[in-house]
Enzyme design. Structure first.
Site, PDB file in Angstrom:
ATOM      1  N   TYR A 151      -2.155   5.394  -4.315  1.00  0.00           N
ATOM      2  CA  TYR A 151      -3.247   6.350  -4.086  1.00  0.00           C
ATOM      3  C   TYR A 151      -2.845   7.618  -4.818  1.00  0.00           C
ATOM      4  O   TYR A 151      -1.713   8.091  -4.664  1.00  0.00           O
ATOM      5  CB  TYR A 151      -3.393   6.673  -2.600  1.00  0.00           C
ATOM      6  CG  TYR A 151      -4.193   5.671  -1.797  1.00  0.00           C
ATOM      7  CD1 TYR A 151      -5.443   5.246  -2.214  1.00  0.00           C
ATOM      8  CD2 TYR A 151      -3.701   5.174  -0.594  1.00  0.00           C
ATOM      9  CE1 TYR A 151      -6.184   4.345  -1.463  1.00  0.00           C
ATOM     10  CE2 TYR A 151      -4.434   4.270   0.164  1.00  0.00           C
ATOM     11  CZ  TYR A 151      -5.671   3.870  -0.274  1.00  0.00           C
ATOM     12  OH  TYR A 151      -6.403   2.985   0.466  1.00  0.00           O
ATOM     13  N   THR A 204      -5.560   2.691  -7.151  1.00  0.00           N
ATOM     14  CA  THR A 204      -6.843   2.646  -6.449  1.00  0.00           C
ATOM     15  C   THR A 204      -7.695   3.839  -6.860  1.00  0.00           C
ATOM     16  O   THR A 204      -7.272   4.992  -6.742  1.00  0.00           O
ATOM     17  CB  THR A 204      -6.618   2.639  -4.923  1.00  0.00           C
ATOM     18  OG1 THR A 204      -5.925   1.443  -4.584  1.00  0.00           O
ATOM     19  CG2 THR A 204      -7.931   2.685  -4.162  1.00  0.00           C
ATOM     20  N   LYS A 216      -8.049  -0.587  -9.453  1.00  0.00           N
ATOM     21  CA  LYS A 216      -8.699  -1.208  -8.298  1.00  0.00           C
ATOM     22  C   LYS A 216      -9.900  -0.384  -7.853  1.00  0.00           C
ATOM     23  O   LYS A 216      -9.809   0.849  -7.783  1.00  0.00           O
ATOM     24  CB  LYS A 216      -7.676  -1.285  -7.156  1.00  0.00           C
ATOM     25  CG  LYS A 216      -8.177  -1.864  -5.864  1.00  0.00           C
ATOM     26  CD  LYS A 216      -7.021  -2.121  -4.916  1.00  0.00           C
ATOM     27  CE  LYS A 216      -7.458  -2.807  -3.655  1.00  0.00           C
ATOM     28  NZ  LYS A 216      -8.227  -1.952  -2.767  1.00  0.00           N
ATOM     29  N   SER A 268       0.828  -1.217   0.000  1.00  0.00           N
ATOM     30  CA  SER A 268       0.000   0.000   0.000  1.00  0.00           C
ATOM     31  C   SER A 268       0.861   1.265   0.000  1.00  0.00           C
ATOM     32  O   SER A 268       1.946   1.288   0.596  1.00  0.00           O
ATOM     33  CB  SER A 268      -0.877  -0.003   1.256  1.00  0.00           C
ATOM     34  OG  SER A 268      -1.442   1.272   1.475  1.00  0.00           O
ATOM     35  N   HIS A 292     -13.793  -0.387  -0.909  1.00  0.00           N
ATOM     36  CA  HIS A 292     -13.112  -0.192   0.368  1.00  0.00           C
ATOM     37  C   HIS A 292     -13.992  -0.567   1.551  1.00  0.00           C
ATOM     38  O   HIS A 292     -13.519  -0.648   2.673  1.00  0.00           O
ATOM     39  CB  HIS A 292     -12.668   1.265   0.506  1.00  0.00           C
ATOM     40  CG  HIS A 292     -11.232   1.453   0.142  1.00  0.00           C
ATOM     41  ND1 HIS A 292     -10.794   1.447  -1.144  1.00  0.00           N
ATOM     42  CD2 HIS A 292     -10.134   1.645   0.917  1.00  0.00           C
ATOM     43  CE1 HIS A 292      -9.479   1.644  -1.153  1.00  0.00           C
ATOM     44  NE2 HIS A 292      -9.064   1.752   0.081  1.00  0.00           N
TER      45      HIS A 292
HETATM   46  C1  LIG Z   1      -7.328  -2.725   7.034  1.00  0.00           C
HETATM   47  C2  LIG Z   1      -7.503  -2.451   5.578  1.00  0.00           C
HETATM   48  C3  LIG Z   1      -6.651  -1.559   4.965  1.00  0.00           C
HETATM   49  C4  LIG Z   1      -6.771  -1.321   3.594  1.00  0.00           C
HETATM   50  N1  LIG Z   1      -5.895  -0.467   2.986  1.00  0.00           N
HETATM   51  C5  LIG Z   1      -5.947  -0.304   1.650  1.00  0.00           C
HETATM   52  C6  LIG Z   1      -4.981   0.494   1.006  1.00  0.00           C
HETATM   53  O1  LIG Z   1      -4.075   1.038   1.621  1.00  0.00           O
HETATM   54  N2  LIG Z   1      -5.090   0.654  -0.332  1.00  0.00           N
HETATM   55  C7  LIG Z   1      -6.079   0.055  -1.065  1.00  0.00           C
HETATM   56  O2  LIG Z   1      -6.123   0.226  -2.271  1.00  0.00           O
HETATM   57  N3  LIG Z   1      -7.003  -0.721  -0.471  1.00  0.00           N
HETATM   58  C8  LIG Z   1      -6.961  -0.919   0.861  1.00  0.00           C
HETATM   59  N4  LIG Z   1      -7.883  -1.725   1.470  1.00  0.00           N
HETATM   60  C9  LIG Z   1      -8.906  -2.405   0.657  1.00  0.00           C
HETATM   61  C10 LIG Z   1      -8.472  -3.829   0.324  1.00  0.00           C
HETATM   62  O3  LIG Z   1      -7.297  -3.815  -0.496  1.00  0.00           O
HETATM   63  C11 LIG Z   1      -9.589  -4.606  -0.418  1.00  0.00           C
HETATM   64  O4  LIG Z   1      -9.910  -3.983  -1.637  1.00  0.00           O
HETATM   65  C12 LIG Z   1     -10.862  -4.679   0.402  1.00  0.00           C
HETATM   66  O5  LIG Z   1     -10.560  -5.062   1.733  1.00  0.00           O
HETATM   67  C13 LIG Z   1     -11.880  -5.671  -0.212  1.00  0.00           C
HETATM   68  O6  LIG Z   1     -11.369  -6.962  -0.232  1.00  0.00           O
HETATM   69  P1  LIG Z   1     -11.837  -8.053   0.865  1.00  0.00           P
HETATM   70  O7  LIG Z   1     -13.319  -8.198   0.691  1.00  0.00           O
HETATM   71  O8  LIG Z   1     -11.050  -9.287   0.509  1.00  0.00           O
HETATM   72  O9  LIG Z   1     -11.462  -7.506   2.219  1.00  0.00           O
HETATM   73  C14 LIG Z   1      -7.787  -1.975   2.837  1.00  0.00           C
HETATM   74  C15 LIG Z   1      -8.644  -2.872   3.481  1.00  0.00           C
HETATM   75  C16 LIG Z   1      -8.508  -3.114   4.831  1.00  0.00           C
HETATM   76  C17 LIG Z   1      -9.462  -4.098   5.488  1.00  0.00           C
END
Ligand SMILES: Cc1cc2nc3c(=O)[nH]c(=O)nc-3n(C[C@H](O)[C@H](O)[C@H](O)COP(=O)(O)O)c2cc1C
Length: 280
Positions: free
Chosen positions: A133, A159, A255, A110, A279
């Site tokens: 980002y 993203t 994304k 990230s 997200h």
């Molecule tokens: C704790 C946490 C931090 C995240 N941080 C980022 C991030 O920094 N950048 C990003 O593009 N997505 C971030 N996401 C989104 C995840 O990459 C992912 O798209 C989202 O959790 C959906 O997938 P899942 O259903 O498998 O959790 C984050 C998700 C979580 C739970």
């Protein structure tokens, strides 16, 4: 030490993390925005997917190995970018990158990681992807793209669904901010996490490693917090994606796509692959 052979599912890991990680960081990982309805739906929707059972087919020599964006993987799964992983566990991004390398799947770092691109590059395998980002500070973005290129990242994950930060109620209540609020409740909770404290005391990586020292005027945690909050760019558009793709010159994964129309626009803008997610 935890006996990993007894960890049989993600729920076991969740329980372990809740015990070990300070509440503000645990809640950050295990919560969603607003009513958290999307977060719950994300899990419930997957539970509805069932596999058809066929029988009497030769199963010998079966394999999940395939390719993703032309790169060999042991199974078609990649570790998604998660900000602040290095606050869940000391050097968390390095640990996750090493695990992904050992397993033969990509790891996505990230923008909001604690360990820097350069630090993680020393431990990551061939499937090292960087998630971008898009910030208002285009100078910083250009340098970030160049750093990911210099570190040998195999794909840039842009993203698109965080132009505006979601309102996350647990984070507000816990005082999760940069720097974290040292409330009495947080200090009492921290006192119950000695293993976490020992780990964090043993690493120099406790800031946003991709940002700290790379942005003019950002010298400590408090002006870093102000900079970050102001930086997510609400004007982000497909023209920016094309511009980033040209500067990057390699594989681009976009994304946050949720609509067929956006999927078409992403392909028109030069995306090599899409991540359908939100997200939450
Ligand atoms: C704790 C946490 C931090 C995240 N941080 C980022 C991030 O920094 N950048 C990003 O593009 N997505 C971030 N996401 C989104 C995840 O990459 C992912 O798209 C989202 O959790 C959906 O997938 P899942 O259903 O498998 O959790 C984050 C998700 C979580 C739970």
């Amino acid at each position: 030490m935890t006996d990993l052979s007894k960890i049989t599912c993600i729920e076991d890991l969740r329980v372990l993390a809740k015990r070990r990680v300070p509440r503000m960081f645990y809640d950050y990982a295990d919560s969603g925005s607003w009513t958290e309805g999307t977060y719950r739906a994300n899990e419930a929707d997957f539970q509805k997917i069932l596999l058809r059972q066929r029988v009497a087919i030769n199963m010998e020599g079966r394999s999940t190995a395939t390719t993703m964006i032309g790169q060999p993987v042991s199974m078609p799964v990649a570790l998604a970018p998660t900000g602040l992983t290095g606050m869940q566990h000391a050097d968390g991004e390095i640990a996750a990158a090493r695990a992904a390398k050992a397993f033969g799947v990509p790891f996505t770092l990230s923008t909001m990681s604690i360990c820097s691109i350069e630090d993680v590059a020393q431990h990551a395998g061939p499937g090292f992807w960087f998630q971008l980002y898009v910030m208002r500070d285009r100078d910083f973005i250009e340098r970030l793209i160049d750093r990911a290129k210099a570190a040998g990242c195999g794909a840039l994950v842009i993203t698109l669904d965080l132009q505006i930060l979601g309102q996350r109620h647990k984070d507000i209540k816990n005082g999760l901010s940069t720097p974290p609020k040292p409330t009495l409740a947080n200090l009492i909770n921290l006192a119950t996490k000695p293993r976490w404290i020992m780990g964090m005391a043993g690493t120099p990586r406790r800031q946003f490693g991709n940002i700290h020292g790379h942005v003019k005027g950002v010298t400590d945690m408090s002006n870093l917090g102000a900079w970050t909050a102001d930086q997510f760019d609400p004007r982000l558009n497909w023209g920016d994606v094309e511009w980033i793709k040209n500067r990057w010159g390699g594989k681009v994964i976009v994304k946050g796509i949720m609509e067929p129309e956006d999927a078409r626009l992403a392909v028109d803008s030069g995306a090599d692959a899409l991540i359908v997610s939100n997200h939450g």
